[in-house]
Motif scaffolding. Structure first.
Motif: not given
Length: 316
Positions: A181-186, A209-216, A259-267
């Protein structure tokens, strides 16, 4: 346990929970020229991922530019990369995404990659058109005769969404062994876990990935974070720390991943990931059209942004 439909001889033996447990890297597709997958170009990245403790890959997902690649270009890459990965990891797991706009094309993509002997196929609901629930169930049921387990892939940004009711129906198909599931809907992840537990062989993995720990913590068996192409050690540590009850360490890994995910703010997306991997000598920057590689300005901005996190990023 719920009634399971569509079981044929030799199917239904795969433990979906074991299949999806831990960290699965949705591999970028290294290319020797734009749009041309290249297994030799992937070798350095495969070696680095194996050394980081990764044991599972998914090929041709959204991070792998799968929907942009013609069916004719899938087989060679899948066969060579799967063989090399199993060599590097002593039999590591490989899943292959076959998502397509319609059922006929999904089946054609499945036939193209079956010579790679994947551990499972991954399939989203049809993309482009909106479809009724019964049509989506029929789409999945059509893969029952392939003789390979199938994992449903819920990516509502790109395809018809899997609702709780659809999840319940799909869990009754014997050849389906799990959901990513990649919906982001916990709440949906929680429902998927609940539906999965009606079987003893149905796994749940989460791709936001922003909710990986919550999903686990909700009971997901594993995670499929695109950021693990760049920071596999962080993803592996997050899962291990969670499994071992080291919550502070798991939370620290989650925050570093964010923090690594902020790369997507550039491209946003794959071109940025490939630009960083190219700088580290692990993957050419080539992408499939209509994607274009990062510009020089974007590359410099990415490297500056990620420089403080260098110790956590993959290296050759």
């Amino acid at each position: 346990m719920s009634r399971r439909k569509g079981l044929t001889e030799g199917e239904g033996q795969t433990d979906g929970r074991a299949l999806l447990a831990g960290v699965t890297v949705p591999l970028v597709t290294p290319m020797d020229r734009p749009g041309q997958p290249s297994a030799p170009a992937a070798d350095a990245l495969l070696v680095a991922l194996a050394e980081a403790g990764v044991h599972r890959l998914m090929l041709f997902g959204s991070n792998g530019e799968g929907p942009l690649l013609p069916t004719a270009r899938l087989a060679g890459f899948a066969i060579e990369v799967t063989g090399r990965w199993r060599e590097l990891t002593d039999g590591g797991t490989v899943l292959v995404n076959i998502t397509a706009p319609g059922t006929a094309e999904a089946l054609a993509r499945a036939e193209a990659v079956l010579p790679a002997a994947p551990d499972a196929l991954v399939l989203s609901p049809p993309i482009y058109y909106h479809h009724r629930p019964d049509e989506i169930v029929a789409h999945y049921a059509a893969t029952a005769g392939l003789g390979v387990p199938v994992v449903a892939y819920n990516a509502p940004r790109y395809s018809n969404p899997l609702t709780p009711a659809l999840l319940d129906e799909l869990a009754d198909l014997a050849h389906l062994v799990g959901i990513k599931d990649s919906s982001g809907d916990l709440a949906l992840v929680g429902h998927a876990v609940e539906a999965a537990r009606r079987r003893d062989d149905f796994g749940v993995s989460q791709g936001d990935e922003g909710q990986a720990l919550d999903a686990l913590r909700l009971g997901a068996d594993g995670v499929v974070p695109g950021v693990a192409n760049l920071a596999p050690s962080l993803a592996v540590e997050l899962f291990r720390a969670h499994r071992e009850g080291r919550y502070d360490d798991a939370r620290r890994a989650q925050l570093l991943i964010e923090e690594v995910l902020v790369l997507h703010t550039v491209r946003p997306g794959v071109p940025a990931v490939k630009a960083v991997l190219a700088e580290r000598g692990l993957c050419p920057p080539h992408v499939a059209a209509p994607f274009t590689p990062c510009s020089e300005a974007e590359r410099h901005a990415l490297f500056a942004l990620l420089s403080p996190l260098d110790a956590h990023l993959i290296r050759a």
